[in-house]
Design a protein around this motif. Sequence first.
Motif, PDB file in Angstrom:
ATOM      1  N   THR A  48      38.682  30.847  42.054  1.00  0.00           N
ATOM      2  CA  THR A  48      38.638  32.121  41.340  1.00  0.00           C
ATOM      3  C   THR A  48      37.501  32.166  40.331  1.00  0.00           C
ATOM      4  OG1 THR A  48      40.199  31.386  39.603  1.00  0.00           O
ATOM      5  CG2 THR A  48      41.137  32.447  41.568  1.00  0.00           C
ATOM      6  N   LYS A 183      43.175  37.942  40.375  1.00  0.00           N
ATOM      7  CA  LYS A 183      42.275  37.442  41.411  1.00  0.00           C
ATOM      8  C   LYS A 183      42.971  36.791  42.602  1.00  0.00           C
ATOM      9  CE  LYS A 183      38.428  36.729  41.632  1.00  0.00           C
ATOM     10  NZ  LYS A 183      37.417  37.397  42.485  1.00  0.00           N
ATOM     11  N   THR A 184      44.300  36.672  42.579  1.00  0.00           N
ATOM     12  CA  THR A 184      44.985  35.957  43.655  1.00  0.00           C
ATOM     13  C   THR A 184      46.035  36.844  44.326  1.00  0.00           C
ATOM     14  OG1 THR A 184      46.614  35.041  42.098  1.00  0.00           O
ATOM     15  CG2 THR A 184      44.653  33.715  42.547  1.00  0.00           C
ATOM     16  N   VAL A 185      46.536  36.337  45.437  1.00  0.00           N
ATOM     17  CA  VAL A 185      47.618  37.017  46.157  1.00  0.00           C
ATOM     18  C   VAL A 185      48.731  36.005  46.439  1.00  0.00           C
ATOM     19  CG1 VAL A 185      46.113  38.712  47.264  1.00  0.00           C
ATOM     20  CG2 VAL A 185      46.510  36.508  48.383  1.00  0.00           C
ATOM     21  N   ARG A 189      50.198  34.299  42.537  1.00  0.00           N
ATOM     22  CA  ARG A 189      50.002  35.488  41.698  1.00  0.00           C
ATOM     23  C   ARG A 189      51.258  35.794  40.892  1.00  0.00           C
ATOM     24  NH1 ARG A 189      49.342  41.575  44.213  1.00  0.00           N
ATOM     25  NH2 ARG A 189      49.330  42.728  42.229  1.00  0.00           N
ATOM     26  N   GLU A 246      47.873  43.966  36.516  1.00  0.00           N
ATOM     27  CA  GLU A 246      46.989  42.866  36.132  1.00  0.00           C
ATOM     28  C   GLU A 246      45.654  43.329  35.570  1.00  0.00           C
ATOM     29  OE1 GLU A 246      48.342  43.001  39.230  1.00  0.00           O
ATOM     30  OE2 GLU A 246      49.460  41.146  39.614  1.00  0.00           O
ATOM     31  N   LYS A 322      36.939  40.202  45.183  1.00  0.00           N
ATOM     32  CA  LYS A 322      38.149  40.228  46.009  1.00  0.00           C
ATOM     33  C   LYS A 322      39.136  39.133  45.608  1.00  0.00           C
ATOM     34  CE  LYS A 322      36.005  42.339  50.070  1.00  0.00           C
ATOM     35  NZ  LYS A 322      35.733  42.195  51.521  1.00  0.00           N
ATOM     36  N   ARG A 323      40.404  39.396  45.898  1.00  0.00           N
ATOM     37  CA  ARG A 323      41.453  38.415  45.645  1.00  0.00           C
ATOM     38  C   ARG A 323      41.399  37.301  46.694  1.00  0.00           C
ATOM     39  NH1 ARG A 323      45.871  40.338  42.451  1.00  0.00           N
ATOM     40  NH2 ARG A 323      45.674  42.538  41.863  1.00  0.00           N
TER      41      ARG A 323
END
Length: 335
Positions: A48, A183-185, A189, A246, A322-323
């Motif tokens: 990230t 930034k994450t999935v 997250r 977020e 992008k995540r």
Amino acid sequence: MELHDVWFVLIAVLWTGYFFLEGFDFGVGVLTGLLARDRTEKRVLINTIGPVWDGNEVWLLSAGGATFAAFPEWYATLFSGFYLPLLLILVCLIVRGVAFEYRAKRPEENWQRNWETAIFWTSLIPAFLWGVAFGNIVHGVKIDKSFEYVGTLGDLFNPYAILGGLVTLSLFTFHGTVFVGLKTVGDIRERARGLSLQVGPVAAVLALVFLSWTQVDNGDGRSLTAMIVAVVALVAALVAARAGREGWAFALSGLTIVAAVAMLFLTLFPNVMPSSLNEDWSLTVTNASSSPYTLKIMTWCAGIATPIVLLYQGWTYWVFRKRIGTHHIAADISH
């Protein structure tokens, strides 16, 4: 406004930008030891900030260089008096950079785990020490009539400065949790959001005590306004994080850092390094500055270079917006 006043403001802006950007950067590094459950999740966290961490440090180089050129007396007293803490920060930043680059160079598990441990500690230690350093700068240190620091290393670790270190560490960690949420999935997250709701209240309490202490010591109406903005923004960031917003949480946690740093510089001005021994021995924007000609040349250079730096750094964040998640990590580099 005199040029030395302008450069005080510009240096404040550079430090604010550094803490805003490197704040979540350090926070993510700390989270590799607090949030990640396995090697793959550590890789997600590292990724990230992978494209941006080195660009974030440009702000530190610019702040240090600007201080050296615009206020050489400030630079000399600061870097000689705070030599050991600042040297430790520098060593941590060097090791941290090497760790990011070298971690995946070999496949052995011990090799990668050792570099991951280095990332954790070299993120945590500077996050704490920057608060200690700025706590001392704002609160005042033992400077004699020759503008030289005459205290000891132990003097730097006083209650106010230690509290400042805990504030920066907790705020940066909170800033990092909301950045990871942005930034994450997937599961990481959700856990980042949950951790932000645990770290955030701790940061809020510490920040409220530290900023209130600062306001009582040296504050005025402007610094009080900045303090109120910082506290309200942090509470709003917690509300946004709880609601799963977020983007808003990250913007508000960033605003908290910006307002808090602004408050510190507002209480500091017109000093750049107050003396706790005698007010007349304090370094100010007047007695610590370079010549007007030097400041004029610097102003022209900054006017040309700053927009370029902002453009390329903004472009970097846009390209890597992008995540990511664990499913993006190739199996051959996740262990």
